[in-house]
Design an enzyme around this catalytic site. Structure first.
Site, PDB file in Angstrom:
ATOM      1  CG  HIS A   1      45.127  14.535   8.026  1.00  0.00           C
ATOM      2  ND1 HIS A   1      44.990  15.720   7.328  1.00  0.00           N
ATOM      3  CD2 HIS A   1      43.865  14.216   8.439  1.00  0.00           C
ATOM      4  CE1 HIS A   1      43.718  16.078   7.318  1.00  0.00           C
ATOM      5  NE2 HIS A   1      43.015  15.170   7.970  1.00  0.00           N
TER       6      HIS A   1
ATOM      7  CG  HIS B   1      40.010  12.445  11.335  1.00  0.00           C
ATOM      8  ND1 HIS B   1      39.787  13.594  12.046  1.00  0.00           N
ATOM      9  CD2 HIS B   1      40.493  12.832  10.126  1.00  0.00           C
ATOM     10  CE1 HIS B   1      40.104  14.637  11.299  1.00  0.00           C
ATOM     11  NE2 HIS B   1      40.539  14.198  10.124  1.00  0.00           N
TER      12      HIS B   1
ATOM     13  CG  HIS C   1      41.211  19.344   9.328  1.00  0.00           C
ATOM     14  ND1 HIS C   1      41.837  18.800  10.407  1.00  0.00           N
ATOM     15  CD2 HIS C   1      40.731  18.297   8.589  1.00  0.00           C
ATOM     16  CE1 HIS C   1      41.742  17.470  10.333  1.00  0.00           C
ATOM     17  NE2 HIS C   1      41.085  17.140   9.245  1.00  0.00           N
TER      18      HIS C   1
ATOM     19  CD  GLU D   1      38.678  18.318   4.155  1.00  0.00           C
ATOM     20  OE1 GLU D   1      38.325  18.827   5.238  1.00  0.00           O
ATOM     21  OE2 GLU D   1      38.518  17.093   3.885  1.00  0.00           O
TER      22      GLU D   1
ATOM     23  CG  ASP E   1      41.015  12.923   6.070  1.00  0.00           C
ATOM     24  OD1 ASP E   1      41.009  13.241   7.276  1.00  0.00           O
ATOM     25  OD2 ASP E   1      40.408  13.582   5.202  1.00  0.00           O
ATOM     26  CG  ASP E   2      38.089  10.468   8.013  1.00  0.00           C
ATOM     27  OD1 ASP E   2      38.002  10.403   9.252  1.00  0.00           O
ATOM     28  OD2 ASP E   2      38.183  11.543   7.391  1.00  0.00           O
TER      29      ASP E   2
HETATM   30  N1  ADE Z   1      36.700  14.835  10.395  1.00  0.00           N
HETATM   31  C1  ADE Z   1      37.023  13.631   9.941  1.00  0.00           C
HETATM   32  N2  ADE Z   1      37.530  13.724   8.703  1.00  0.00           N
HETATM   33  C2  ADE Z   1      37.532  15.034   8.369  1.00  0.00           C
HETATM   34  C3  ADE Z   1      37.939  15.768   7.232  1.00  0.00           C
HETATM   35  N3  ADE Z   1      38.438  15.192   6.140  1.00  0.00           N
HETATM   36  N4  ADE Z   1      37.775  17.103   7.246  1.00  0.00           N
HETATM   37  C4  ADE Z   1      37.265  17.707   8.312  1.00  0.00           C
HETATM   38  N5  ADE Z   1      36.867  17.058   9.400  1.00  0.00           N
HETATM   39  C5  ADE Z   1      37.005  15.735   9.430  1.00  0.00           C
HETATM   40 ZN    ZN Z   2      40.984  15.194   8.376  1.00  0.00          ZN
END
Ligand code: ADE
Ligand code: ZN
Length: 333
Positions: A9, A11, A189, A192, A270-271
């Site tokens: 996971h 991005h 997703h 969340e 994630d990011d």
């Molecule tokens: N795009 C990038 N990170 C995300 C996240 N945590 N949830 C949904 N979309 C995303």
């Molecule tokens: Zn994500």
């Protein structure tokens, strides 16, 4: 801790570190509304998913050429390799780029210049997952899948991301059916910020094989029972959950309870440029704060490879799993 692991996971646009953002801005003649990297980092205080997404999309303006996407991916792969990542299944958001005038080919070819050589250059095997933006229309998602057709040899699956609440999975039934017919794997997703019902819908309507986040399943015992029974992998992102205030503090994260319940959890970043850490940073944080035992950490690492889309290379998966089994927690800090 360089426990061997798969990142499921991630991005790629969320790996854009402030330093690289300014470098690319200068290279492309783009002016960012921040004086320097310190001022930009000041903006990394998020209230929720949307406040993060606003900055995430804003900074993408610096990504313009194949080389930019190549540099972005190589920077991530180098960091991932240093944090024990052996295999990475990487999300990208084509609509966030085509919406500002880029060709999808610029994005895919640029990323592929790095991903296609990643095993040789970084020792990390990769897969690419095309995500649809759920706050865009279903028609736009279909047009994106169509535009991606010349590149399907580089794309393993489809996902669904961006603002969750108000955009239930069922909106994307048709594009997921089309993706399945093209032989693409499916993830989304769900749960969340959105309710547990979105997780159920992602499974029943979109046919997803993994749920990204899935955190809010804990609110629905019948759903937990189903996820346990069917061994549905969840790609959890603990540091992301703290930064986006999905949980109050890391100490409140339900990961230990989820593992105790028998859910097939994985830990991901994630990011990472925005949320304070890459793969190992997340593993270190859950070990330190949630008190996970070495065997629980090993289970998370095993799960990451078991849940990965390595069906086309079971030999490689077996090699990775053997590495996890052989990992000695005592001999490594
Ligand atoms: N795009 C990038 N990170 C995300 C996240 N945590 N949830 C949904 N979309 C995303
Ligand atoms: Zn994500």
């Amino acid at each position: 801790m360089s426990l061997p692991k798969a990142e499921l996971h991630l991005h790629i646009e969320g790996t854009l570190e402030p330093e690289l953002a300014f470098e690319l801005a200068a290279r492309n003649g783009v002016t960012l509304p921040y004086a320097d990297t310190d001022e930009l980092r000041e903006a990394y205080r998020f209230e929720d998913l949307q406040s993060f997404l606003n900055l995430y999309y804003e900074l993408m303006a610096v990504l313009r050429t194949e080389r930019d996407f190549e540099d972005l991916a190589n920077a991530y792969l180098a960091r991932a390799a240093a944090q024990g990542v052996r295999h990475a299944e990487i999300f990208f958001d084509p609509q966030a780029h085509t919406g500002r005038g880029l060709e999808i080919g610029t994005v895919v070819e640029g990323l592929w210049r790095a991903l296609g050589n990643s095993e040789a250059n970084h020792g990390v095997s990769t897969r690419l997952i095309l995500c649809f933006l759920r706050d865009e229309s279903a028609e736009s998602a279909l047009a994106t899948l169509d535009a991606a057709k010349p590149y399907l040899d580089r794309i393993t699956g489809v996902g669904l991301d961006s603002a969750e609440v108000g955009h239930p999975p069922a909106k994307f039934r048709e594009v997921y059916e089309a993706a399945a017919a093209l032989g693409l794997r499916r993830v989304a997703h769900a749960g969340e910020e959105g309710p547990p019902e979105y997780i159920t819908e992602a499974l029943d309507v979109l046919g997803v094989e993994r749920v990204d986040h899935g955190l809010r399943c804990v609110e629905d015992p019948a759903l937990v029972e189903r996820l346990v029974r069917d061994r549905v992998p969840l790609t959890l992102c603990p540091l992301s959950n703290v930064r986006l205030r999905t949980v109050d503090t890391l100490a409140d994260h339900p990961l230990p309870a989820m593992l105790d319940a028998g859910l097939m959890c994985t830990v991901n970043s994630d990011d990472p440029a925005y949320f304070g850490g890459y793969a190992d940073d997340n593993f270190d944080a859950v070990r330190a704060t949630l008190g996970l035992t070495d065997e629980r950490l090993r289970e998370l690492a095993r799960n990451s490879f078991l849940a990965s889309f390595l069906e086309d290379d079971e030999e490689l998966r077996a090699r990775y799993l053997a590495e996890v089994d052989a990992y000695d927690f005592q001999s490594t800090p």
